[in-house]
Design a protein around this motif. Structure first.
Motif, short mmCIF file in Angstrom:
data_model
loop_
_atom_site.label_atom_id
_atom_site.label_comp_id
_atom_site.label_asym_id
_atom_site.label_seq_id
_atom_site.Cartn_x
_atom_site.Cartn_y
_atom_site.Cartn_z
N MET A 1 0.82 -1.18 0.00
CA MET A 1 0.00 0.00 0.00
C MET A 1 0.88 1.26 0.00
O MET A 1 0.52 2.25 -0.61
N LYS A 2 2.02 1.16 0.68
CA LYS A 2 2.91 2.30 0.75
C LYS A 2 3.44 2.67 -0.64
O LYS A 2 3.54 3.84 -0.99
N MET A 5 0.90 4.63 -2.66
CA MET A 5 0.79 6.02 -2.23
C MET A 5 1.99 6.84 -2.72
O MET A 5 1.83 7.98 -3.15
N ARG A 46 -3.90 5.66 -2.83
CA ARG A 46 -4.11 4.77 -1.68
C ARG A 46 -5.53 4.22 -1.67
O ARG A 46 -5.76 3.03 -1.43
#
Length: 79
Positions: A1-2, A5, A46
């Motif tokens: 997920m990082k 983003m 995100r």
């Protein structure tokens, strides 16, 4: 997920800076626009990533249930 983003933030920064430079804005305005679009791009990426992962997990769970149900019907047919 990082990583989603970060990718969204970098993309947003480049798009914001590019559009501000194309509009002949000053340096400080260009940086301001780039930072805001980086924030928006990161949050949007995100959210999209989270929705994609949720949909993927639901599809995998649906396949598992279908396989389990198919094996139960085969077992019931043999008995």
């Amino acid at each position: 997920m990082k990583s989603m983003m970060i990718l969204g933030s970098i993309t947003g920064f480049v798009l914001g800076a590019g559009s501000s430079l194309a509009a002949d804005c000053t340096g400080s305005t260009t940086l301001w626009h780039a930072c805001v679009t980086a924030l928006v791009g990161g949050i949007l990426a995100r959210w999209c990533g989270r929705m994609w992962l949720t949909g993927l997990a639901d599809a995998i769970e649906k396949q598992r249930r279908a396989r389990a149900q198919a094996s139960e019907t085969k077992t019931a047919a043999k008995v």
